[in-house]
Design a protein around this motif. Structure first.
Motif, short mmCIF file in Angstrom:
data_model
loop_
_atom_site.label_atom_id
_atom_site.label_comp_id
_atom_site.label_asym_id
_atom_site.label_seq_id
_atom_site.Cartn_x
_atom_site.Cartn_y
_atom_site.Cartn_z
N GLU A 34 0.83 -1.20 0.00
CA GLU A 34 0.00 0.00 0.00
C GLU A 34 0.87 1.25 0.00
OE1 GLU A 34 -2.95 0.88 3.24
OE2 GLU A 34 -3.22 -1.27 3.03
N ALA A 35 1.85 1.26 0.91
CA ALA A 35 2.69 2.44 1.09
C ALA A 35 3.63 2.63 -0.09
CB ALA A 35 3.47 2.33 2.40
N ALA A 36 4.04 1.51 -0.69
CA ALA A 36 5.05 1.59 -1.75
C ALA A 36 4.51 2.24 -3.02
CB ALA A 36 5.58 0.19 -2.05
N VAL A 37 3.19 2.43 -3.09
CA VAL A 37 2.61 3.08 -4.27
C VAL A 37 3.12 4.51 -4.40
CG1 VAL A 37 0.44 3.89 -5.26
CG2 VAL A 37 0.54 1.66 -4.18
N VAL A 38 3.34 5.15 -3.24
CA VAL A 38 3.77 6.55 -3.23
C VAL A 38 5.25 6.61 -3.59
CG1 VAL A 38 3.96 8.62 -1.83
CG2 VAL A 38 2.06 7.05 -1.48
N LYS A 84 -7.25 5.98 -0.75
CA LYS A 84 -7.13 6.72 0.51
C LYS A 84 -8.24 6.32 1.48
CE LYS A 84 -5.13 11.29 -0.11
NZ LYS A 84 -5.44 12.72 -0.18
N ILE A 85 -9.47 6.35 0.99
CA ILE A 85 -10.62 6.05 1.86
C ILE A 85 -10.57 4.59 2.32
CG2 ILE A 85 -13.13 6.01 1.99
CD1 ILE A 85 -13.04 8.07 -0.34
N TYR A 86 -10.24 3.70 1.40
CA TYR A 86 -10.22 2.28 1.75
C TYR A 86 -9.08 1.96 2.70
CZ TYR A 86 -14.11 0.86 -1.09
OH TYR A 86 -15.39 0.69 -1.56
N SER A 87 -7.99 2.71 2.58
CA SER A 87 -6.85 2.47 3.46
C SER A 87 -7.19 2.88 4.89
CB SER A 87 -5.63 3.24 2.96
OG SER A 87 -4.56 3.11 3.85
N VAL A 88 -7.81 4.05 5.03
CA VAL A 88 -8.06 4.56 6.37
C VAL A 88 -9.16 3.78 7.09
CG1 VAL A 88 -9.80 6.35 5.96
CG2 VAL A 88 -8.02 6.73 7.64
N THR A 89 -10.02 3.11 6.32
CA THR A 89 -11.07 2.30 6.96
C THR A 89 -10.64 0.84 7.11
OG1 THR A 89 -12.05 2.09 4.77
CG2 THR A 89 -13.07 3.66 6.26
N GLY A 90 -9.44 0.53 6.68
CA GLY A 90 -8.95 -0.85 6.83
C GLY A 90 -9.62 -1.82 5.88
N ASN A 91 -10.03 -1.33 4.72
CA ASN A 91 -10.71 -2.20 3.76
C ASN A 91 -9.78 -2.78 2.70
OD1 ASN A 91 -13.47 -2.52 4.37
ND2 ASN A 91 -13.81 -0.37 3.94
N ILE A 92 -8.50 -2.46 2.81
CA ILE A 92 -7.55 -3.05 1.86
C ILE A 92 -6.99 -4.32 2.49
CG2 ILE A 92 -5.36 -2.71 0.66
CD1 ILE A 92 -6.03 0.20 0.45
N PRO A 93 -7.13 -5.46 1.82
CA PRO A 93 -6.66 -6.71 2.43
C PRO A 93 -5.14 -6.73 2.53
CG PRO A 93 -7.35 -7.06 0.16
CD PRO A 93 -7.72 -5.66 0.50
N PRO A 94 -4.57 -7.58 3.40
CA PRO A 94 -3.12 -7.67 3.54
C PRO A 94 -2.47 -7.94 2.19
CG PRO A 94 -4.18 -8.96 5.23
CD PRO A 94 -5.27 -8.47 4.33
N GLY A 95 -1.43 -7.20 1.88
CA GLY A 95 -0.72 -7.40 0.62
C GLY A 95 -1.27 -6.60 -0.54
N GLY A 96 -2.44 -5.99 -0.35
CA GLY A 96 -3.06 -5.22 -1.43
C GLY A 96 -2.39 -3.86 -1.57
N SER A 97 -2.56 -3.24 -2.73
CA SER A 97 -2.00 -1.90 -2.86
C SER A 97 -3.05 -0.91 -3.35
CB SER A 97 -0.79 -1.91 -3.78
OG SER A 97 -1.14 -2.25 -5.08
N LEU A 98 -3.11 -0.67 -4.65
CA LEU A 98 -4.06 0.32 -5.15
C LEU A 98 -5.39 -0.35 -5.47
CD1 LEU A 98 -2.40 2.70 -7.72
CD2 LEU A 98 -3.49 3.29 -5.59
N ILE A 99 -6.46 0.37 -5.26
CA ILE A 99 -7.77 -0.14 -5.66
C ILE A 99 -8.05 0.35 -7.07
CG2 ILE A 99 -10.25 0.04 -5.20
CD1 ILE A 99 -9.72 -0.63 -2.55
#
Lengths: 512, 123
Positions: free
Chosen positions: A145-149, A251-266
């Motif tokens: 997730e973080a590595a996208v930036v 951004k929204i999915y990250s802050v609500t914890g909706n990105i599964p482990p290992g996921g990056s961009l939606i």
């Protein structure tokens, strides 16, 4: 001894750097306390850190340990402070040295000393970039997730031990390089293909227009006509998010914890459904610490409300302002937060309590008063904001029992999707320089005047339509927007009378 | 087992008493108890009334004695101290200042003191 470790807190979609100050005093009765307005999850970090350190081979210091999360007046929540607290304690004990550059430490500890997926990693990386912080240490599961930036070195950590080795230069962790910048997430997939739906040609066309221009859609019809099926086929014809949209949604999915482990961009367009028992806060967002609701989770995607009249009145009326503005401002005593909410509303309803008003087979057995009461649950202002009104009649048995050959002839979702993608591409091109506008439905009145010039003939037709159906000013602009989308679907530059005429038939129903 | 714990407590309290007396504390009472709780030692240090909680543990495998003194325990001792002051007003008037201390001991298998630590002024 005193150590300061940098971490971060999220408030709404804003990220604020937090200094985790760790002090181990030589004097005083041994204890472990966390100050700086921690909530229960932060308070419990004590036990996690203690056990994780013990299971990584370190004795917890027998001394007075005080953790201060500065700034002290900002309430802290979540489990992301486990790692900075553990790192601060280890530094105070002299077991590790900290990196010379400013670095973010962020993540939840497991009792065995491992690190767990923590929400908000994407926002942390953005904050690091803004604050000029070069390194972030983050759990392996959240690192993608973080590595996208770009411009920030992300160090993925599996366990506390690994991090200790890295900080002591014994075994270095490689910073993460995302081989593929995007990872398509599973999740939103259409339950039905358009080719599975028999009949309903007009509804399918309206679905296509709505998908192409991001317009709100209202489906009305007797039970069993296929309203829900049509709505659930919608994800199949929506193109994936473009880069800019994708960042906003992530951004929204990250802050609500909706990105599964290992996921990056939606990259899939969100499709959210809400049951009619949904609370106002659940739908709009809120809470003492503002959290995004369903409308924000449906940002750049679809919010599907089945059985619209069953929703509580106050919940529906709360939709009005965010639908118009494309964002929601949530103000609480703790502060105010803004969340984007450019969603496309798809709603379904029966015409009356029994469901068969206007049906050609069954007779409606509701009294006029019942019908009136049922329909008055949907307020005028809300219905005015819906661009496409559609009747979905029951499908005759002749259309259901068709030959296999004919079934194969029905248009597949993938074909429609291509047309929709084409139309969206045209819109993206048009709004390339207009910030915050992605599809025709997002246009402000100013932009409607700028991008949708009308010929004299079209103007005349529009004038008579507005006069005859007594359309509101909002409806006037929405009509032009739908016409623009229909023209985009046809690949035409100018809006013609045919486009306007088609858009009018989706409007007429409520103006009768 | 109960008997054993009681003995261990006695050993600890005895050791703590000797330790503090060596430091110059004067003993007032020991094992002051009512039905609400107990204060292990009550002493005077430089004119300050000191209520001492003694905690002894055999071995540190199951946590240190320091960990066993929770905030709940401290509140209990504090309340007991107030009871003591109520009951001994003459003494209390002579020594208007008071504080809570803790003595933490670790015993070995032969009930001998392995380490002893004194903490002043619990808050």
């Amino acid at each position: 001894m005193l150590t300061k470790v940098l971490s971060a807190a999220h408030f709404g979609l804003k990220t604020i750097p937090i200094e985790v100050e760790v002090n181990i005093a030589k004097k005083g009765f041994p204890g472990f306390s966390i100050i700086g307005l921690p909530n229960k999850a932060v308070e419990e970090a004590k036990e996690r850190v203690k056990t994780a350190l013990a299971n990584s081979g370190f004795d917890f210091p027998q001394a007075k340990v005080i953790i201060n999360l500065a700034p002290a007046d900002l309430p802290k929540e979540g489990s992301c402070y486990d790692l900075p607290i553990a790192v601060g304690i280890l530094r105070c004990m002299g077991e590790i040295k900290l990196p010379e550059e400013k670095s973010f430490f962020y993540g939840e500890l497991s009792l065995d000393g491992g690190l767990r997926h923590t929400k908000g990693a994407f926002l942390l990386a953005i904050a690091a970039k803004d604050e000029g912080i070069k390194k972030i240490f983050i759990p392996l599961d959240s690192a993608n997730e973080a590595a996208v930036v770009k411009g920030v070195s992300v160090f993925p950590i599996k366990s506390l031990k690994e991090l200790i080795f890295h900080l002591n230069d014994l075994a270095l962790i490689d910073k993460l390089k995302l081989s593929k910048p995007k990872i398509v997430l599973k999740g939103v997939k259409a339950e039905f293909d358009l080719s599975e739906i028999m009949g309903q040609e007009q509804a399918k066309r309206a679905l296509e227009i709505a998908a192409a221009g991001g317009h709100n859609l209202f489906l009305q019809g007797p039970p069993g006509a296929g309203k829900t099926m049509l709505a659930r086929a919608l994800p199949g014809i929506l193109p994936s998010l473009n880069e800019e949209e994708s960042l906003e949604v992530t951004k929204i999915y990250s802050v609500t914890g909706n990105i599964p482990p290992g996921g990056s961009l939606i990259t899939n367009r969100p499709f959210r459904t809400a049951h009619h028992t949904v609370s106002r806060v659940g739908l709009i967002g809120g809470g003492s610490q503002p959290h995004p609701g369903e409308i924000s989770l449906a940002h750049h995607g679809v919010l599907f409300l089945d059985e619209l009249p069953e929703f509580s009145r106050s919940t529906l009326e709360a939709l009005r302002q965010p639908m118009e503005d494309g964002m929601i401002n949530i103000s609480r005593s703790a502060g105010s937060a803004q969340f984007p909410s450019q969603f496309m509303l798809v709603a379904a309803a029966n015409p009356c309590p029994c469901g068969f008003l206007g049906d050609y087979k069954k007779v409606c057995r509701c009294s006029p008063r019942q019908i009136n009461r049922y329909q008055s649950k949907l307020s005028g202002p809300l219905m005015d904001r819906i661009d496409l009104h559609l009747n979905v009649p029951a499908v005759g048995v002749g259309k259901l029992m068709v030959s296999e050959k004919k079934k194969k002839g029905l248009e597949k979702s993938s074909v429609v999707r291509k047309r929709v993608a084409q139309a969206r591409k045209r819109q993206n091109h048009r709004f390339a320089k207009t910030k915050g506008v992605f599809v025709n439905a997002n246009m402000r009145n100013k932009q409607v005047n700028k991008f949708c010039p009308l010929s004299l003939m079209v103007q005349r037709l529009l004038k008579s339509a507005v006069a005859n159906y007594r359309l509101s000013a909002r409806a006037y602009f929405r009509l032009i927007k739908i016409s623009r989308t229909i023209a985009d679907l046809g690949g035409e530059k100018e809006i013609t009378e045919a486009h306007l005429a088609e858009s009018l038939q989706y409007r007429m129903r409520i103006e009768e | 087992m109960k008997q054993f714990n009681y003995q261990k407590g006695r050993v600890g309290e005895e050791a703590a008493k000797n330790y503090l007396t060596k430091k110059g504390f004067k003993i007032i009472a020991s094992n002051f108890h009512t039905r609400f709780g107990e204060i292990d030692l009550i002493m005077i240090d430089n004119g300050v009334l000191v209520f001492v909680e003694v905690k002894a543990k055999t071995g540190e495998n199951f946590g240190s004695p320091e960990e066993m003194i929770t905030s709940k325990k401290v509140i209990r001792v504090k309340n007991m101290a107030k009871v003591f002051i109520q009951k001994n007003q003459v003494l209390a008037r002579k020594h208007p200042c008071w504080r809570l201390d803790a003595v933490c001991l670790v015993l070995n298998k032969n009930q001998e003191v392995e380490r002893i630590r004194h903490y002043e002024n619990l808050v």
